[in-house]
Design a protein around this motif. Structure first.
Motif, PDB file in Angstrom:
ATOM      1  N   ALA A 136      -2.248   6.093 -12.401  1.00 17.92           N
ATOM      2  CA  ALA A 136      -1.716   6.392 -11.072  1.00 17.92           C
ATOM      3  C   ALA A 136      -0.203   6.341 -11.120  1.00 17.92           C
ATOM      4  N   LYS A 137       0.420   7.218 -10.350  1.00 15.76           N
ATOM      5  CA  LYS A 137       1.882   7.294 -10.340  1.00 15.76           C
ATOM      6  C   LYS A 137       2.334   7.588  -8.913  1.00 15.76           C
ATOM      7  N   ALA A 138       3.368   6.865  -8.460  1.00 16.66           N
ATOM      8  CA  ALA A 138       3.860   7.063  -7.097  1.00 16.66           C
ATOM      9  C   ALA A 138       5.306   6.600  -6.996  1.00 16.66           C
ATOM     10  N   ILE A 139       6.090   7.280  -6.148  1.00 15.24           N
ATOM     11  CA  ILE A 139       7.464   6.843  -5.854  1.00 15.24           C
ATOM     12  C   ILE A 139       7.424   6.107  -4.524  1.00 15.24           C
ATOM     13  N   VAL A 140       7.603   4.791  -4.580  1.00 20.22           N
ATOM     14  CA  VAL A 140       7.458   3.932  -3.406  1.00 20.22           C
ATOM     15  C   VAL A 140       8.839   3.672  -2.788  1.00 20.22           C
ATOM     16  N   PRO A 141       8.972   3.840  -1.467  1.00 15.01           N
ATOM     17  CA  PRO A 141      10.269   3.597  -0.827  1.00 15.01           C
ATOM     18  C   PRO A 141      10.744   2.164  -1.001  1.00 15.01           C
ATOM     19  N   ALA A 142      12.047   1.991  -1.039  1.00 14.18           N
ATOM     20  CA  ALA A 142      12.633   0.659  -1.199  1.00 14.18           C
ATOM     21  C   ALA A 142      12.209  -0.268  -0.062  1.00 14.18           C
ATOM     22  N   LYS A 143      12.129   0.258   1.151  1.00 14.75           N
ATOM     23  CA  LYS A 143      11.764  -0.575   2.301  1.00 14.75           C
ATOM     24  C   LYS A 143      10.399  -1.208   2.102  1.00 14.75           C
ATOM     25  N   ALA A 144       9.432  -0.439   1.608  1.00 17.54           N
ATOM     26  CA  ALA A 144       8.086  -0.960   1.408  1.00 17.54           C
ATOM     27  C   ALA A 144       8.072  -2.066   0.358  1.00 17.54           C
ATOM     28  N   LEU A 145       8.832  -1.888  -0.723  1.00 18.17           N
ATOM     29  CA  LEU A 145       8.860  -2.911  -1.775  1.00 18.17           C
ATOM     30  C   LEU A 145       9.565  -4.169  -1.289  1.00 18.17           C
ATOM     31  N   ASN A 146      10.594  -4.012  -0.480  1.00 15.83           N
ATOM     32  CA  ASN A 146      11.242  -5.187   0.113  1.00 15.83           C
ATOM     33  C   ASN A 146      10.265  -5.975   0.966  1.00 15.83           C
ATOM     34  N   LEU A 147       9.452  -5.274   1.717  1.00 17.77           N
ATOM     35  CA  LEU A 147       8.495  -5.931   2.598  1.00 17.77           C
ATOM     36  C   LEU A 147       7.394  -6.633   1.819  1.00 17.77           C
ATOM     37  N   ILE A 148       6.855  -5.988   0.792  1.00 19.64           N
ATOM     38  CA  ILE A 148       5.784  -6.620   0.023  1.00 19.64           C
ATOM     39  C   ILE A 148       6.327  -7.845  -0.709  1.00 19.64           C
ATOM     40  N   ASP A 149       7.598  -7.798  -1.099  1.00 20.18           N
ATOM     41  CA  ASP A 149       8.227  -8.951  -1.738  1.00 20.18           C
ATOM     42  C   ASP A 149       8.264 -10.138  -0.777  1.00 20.18           C
ATOM     43  N   LYS A 150       8.509  -9.875   0.509  1.00 21.36           N
ATOM     44  CA  LYS A 150       8.532 -10.941   1.509  1.00 21.36           C
ATOM     45  C   LYS A 150       7.132 -11.420   1.864  1.00 21.36           C
ATOM     46  N   LEU A 151       6.153 -10.536   1.766  1.00 18.40           N
ATOM     47  CA  LEU A 151       4.790 -10.886   2.149  1.00 18.40           C
ATOM     48  C   LEU A 151       4.125 -11.855   1.178  1.00 18.40           C
ATOM     49  N   VAL A 152       4.477 -11.736  -0.095  1.00 21.48           N
ATOM     50  CA  VAL A 152       3.786 -12.520  -1.127  1.00 21.48           C
ATOM     51  C   VAL A 152       4.408 -13.906  -1.211  1.00 21.48           C
ATOM     52  N   ASP A 153       3.656 -14.917  -0.759  1.00 22.02           N
ATOM     53  CA  ASP A 153       4.122 -16.303  -0.822  1.00 22.02           C
ATOM     54  C   ASP A 153       3.506 -17.049  -1.991  1.00 22.02           C
ATOM     55  N   ASP A 154       2.206 -16.833  -2.207  1.00 22.52           N
ATOM     56  CA  ASP A 154       1.482 -17.530  -3.259  1.00 22.52           C
ATOM     57  C   ASP A 154       1.624 -16.755  -4.571  1.00 22.52           C
ATOM     58  N   PRO A 155       2.261 -17.344  -5.583  1.00 21.23           N
ATOM     59  CA  PRO A 155       2.456 -16.621  -6.848  1.00 21.23           C
ATOM     60  C   PRO A 155       1.142 -16.267  -7.541  1.00 21.23           C
ATOM     61  N   GLU A 156       0.076 -17.006  -7.248  1.00 19.31           N
ATOM     62  CA  GLU A 156      -1.211 -16.742  -7.887  1.00 19.31           C
ATOM     63  C   GLU A 156      -2.036 -15.705  -7.131  1.00 19.31           C
ATOM     64  N   GLU A 157      -1.606 -15.373  -5.937  1.00 23.40           N
ATOM     65  CA  GLU A 157      -2.378 -14.431  -5.121  1.00 23.40           C
ATOM     66  C   GLU A 157      -2.337 -13.027  -5.718  1.00 23.40           C
ATOM     67  N   ALA A 158      -3.495 -12.406  -5.799  1.00 25.02           N
ATOM     68  CA  ALA A 158      -3.559 -11.042  -6.324  1.00 25.02           C
ATOM     69  C   ALA A 158      -3.179 -10.044  -5.245  1.00 25.02           C
ATOM     70  N   VAL A 159      -2.399  -9.043  -5.629  1.00 25.75           N
ATOM     71  CA  VAL A 159      -2.008  -7.967  -4.722  1.00 25.75           C
ATOM     72  C   VAL A 159      -2.723  -6.707  -5.180  1.00 25.75           C
ATOM     73  N   GLY A 160      -3.487  -6.111  -4.261  1.00 33.32           N
ATOM     74  CA  GLY A 160      -4.220  -4.900  -4.579  1.00 33.32           C
ATOM     75  C   GLY A 160      -3.464  -3.655  -4.162  1.00 33.32           C
ATOM     76  N   PHE A 161      -3.574  -2.597  -4.950  1.00 30.17           N
ATOM     77  CA  PHE A 161      -2.915  -1.317  -4.681  1.00 30.17           C
ATOM     78  C   PHE A 161      -3.962  -0.230  -4.520  1.00 30.17           C
ATOM     79  N   GLN A 162      -3.700   0.652  -3.587  1.00 29.45           N
ATOM     80  CA  GLN A 162      -4.390   1.936  -3.531  1.00 29.45           C
ATOM     81  C   GLN A 162      -3.322   3.020  -3.439  1.00 29.45           C
ATOM     82  N   VAL A 163      -3.388   3.997  -4.328  1.00 30.17           N
ATOM     83  CA  VAL A 163      -2.439   5.107  -4.307  1.00 30.17           C
ATOM     84  C   VAL A 163      -3.191   6.357  -3.862  1.00 30.17           C
TER      85      VAL A 163
END
Length: 368
Positions: free
Chosen positions: A194-221
């Motif tokens: 899978a390949k995608a160009i993700v906006p900077a705003k979205a990556l900034n937000l997901i960075d703020k959302l993730v508090d638990d370092p062990e928590e898995a983050v799922g992607f759908q493209v």
């Protein structure tokens, strides 16, 4: 709708959603958050039509299910300034009543049916990775993306997932950052990845959302969207339009000179050499030789600086100039104690490596 909320948890949900709420818009509904009370959870939704978020608050007591569209800034301010541990929110007709022990606020609501749909995460994730690793990859690439460029692809970060591996790549045309990591699962990935160009705003937000370092983050493209999912939130973003440049062609391959140094020491040397640079003379000259590298900067208005930095250097003597800010930004995100800087010629880009998973291409500047 009537709910009793833990004030701290509600404030966190509103603060996260507030990052998506449109600041200026001719559509009043986009300045609101959608509250949905059902199944022992209060979901806070927000969208600016490019990015949308659903954040679940489970520290609530649902007395009557329902939904409401409430002005985001007013509700957040009330919750933030409250001194109560819990607050009740009751919505009747077009009014939301927020009550504490000694306070009562009435806010006029908007028509819920006019609010754009906020997508939820449905089905299997295409791939997942630990939150700590995703935050690290974002930190090592987002800084090098263009802030505003007519080449739209430069305004986002390329995400490539294939074969249990993930890499993020960013560029603004003068530098390029690439960071690699490992996936926890690639069960939903197509064979060609899978390949995608993700906006900077979205990556900034997901960075703020993730508090638990062990928590898995799922992607759908999807065709024109990417969806991130954590235990408490779902973030949807439109993808950046355009074609990302063939970045692999930019990475120097015929290097014949190499400097190796401690990351912190090299960062210190560059910062000191850059102290007398100005916006007009934004460059540091680096003279590489057997004893290491001598860093110099010169400005007619500010003066001159010289820093002698002993390090390991292999190859012929060479002088080259770099924008020190670009080097400093890269060295700050390196997660290894040692870096290498590989060179070919004064007019060719340099290649900074921090371990096997981070590389940074930087164009030289003309100091003549």
């Amino acid at each position: 709708m009537k709910v009793i909320c833990n004030r701290g948890a509600l404030l966190e949900a509103l603060s996260v959603a507030g990052n998506v709420v449109a600041a200026r818009t001719p559509k009043p509904v986009l300045q609101c958050v959608k509250l949905t009370a059902e199944d022992n959870s209060l979901t806070v939704g927000a969208t600016d039509l490019e990015v949308a978020i659903r954040y679940s608050d489970n520290q609530v007591q649902i007395e009557q299910s329902g939904e409401a569209l409430v002005p985001a800034d007013k509700l957040r301010d009330i919750v933030r300034e409250s001194v109560d541990d819990t607050l009740s929110i009751e919505v009747t007709d077009n009014t939301a009543n927020i009550r504490g022990q000694d306070s009562h606020f009435k806010i006029f609501t908007q028509n819920v049916r006019e609010f754009p749909p906020v997508p939820d995460f449905e089905g299997e994730a295409h791939f997942t990775l630990p939150g700590s690793q995703l935050k690290g990859l974002i930190n090592q690439t987002l800084f090098a993306a263009a802030k505003e460029s007519t080449r739209y692809a430069f305004n986002g970060v390329l995400v490539v997932a294939k074969g249990k591996k993930i890499q993020l790549v960013s560029t603004d045309g003068r530098r390029l950052a690439q960071a690699k990591g490992d996936l926890v699962s690639d069960a939903g990935l197509p064979k060609d990845g899978a390949k995608a160009i993700v906006p900077a705003k979205a990556l900034n937000l997901i960075d703020k959302l993730v508090d638990d370092p062990e928590e898995a983050v799922g992607f759908q493209v999807r065709e024109n969207q990417v969806i991130f999912h954590t235990a408490s939130a779902t973030l949807t973003s439109n993808l950046v339009e355009g074609q990302f440049p063939p970045y692999e062609d930019v990475i120097p391959k015929d290097v014949d000179k190499k400097m190796t140094a401690a990351t912190a020491d090299f960062l210190s040397a560059i910062r000191r050499a850059a102290l007398l640079t100005t916006e007009e003379s934004k460059g540091v000259r680096m003279a590489f030789g057997k004893k290491g590298v001598t860093l110099t900067s010169r400005s007619p208005e500010a003066g001159e600086a010289t820093v002698n930095f002993p390090c390991k250097y292999e190859g012929a003597d060479m002088e080259i100039g770099f924008n020190p800010s670009f080097l400093v930004e890269a060295l700050r995100v390196v997660d290894t104690d040692e870096i290498s800087l590989e060179l070919t010629a004064p007019n060719r880009p340099g290649l900074l490596r921090g371990g096997p998973n981070f590389l940074y291409v930087i164009m030289p500047v003309n100091l003549a």
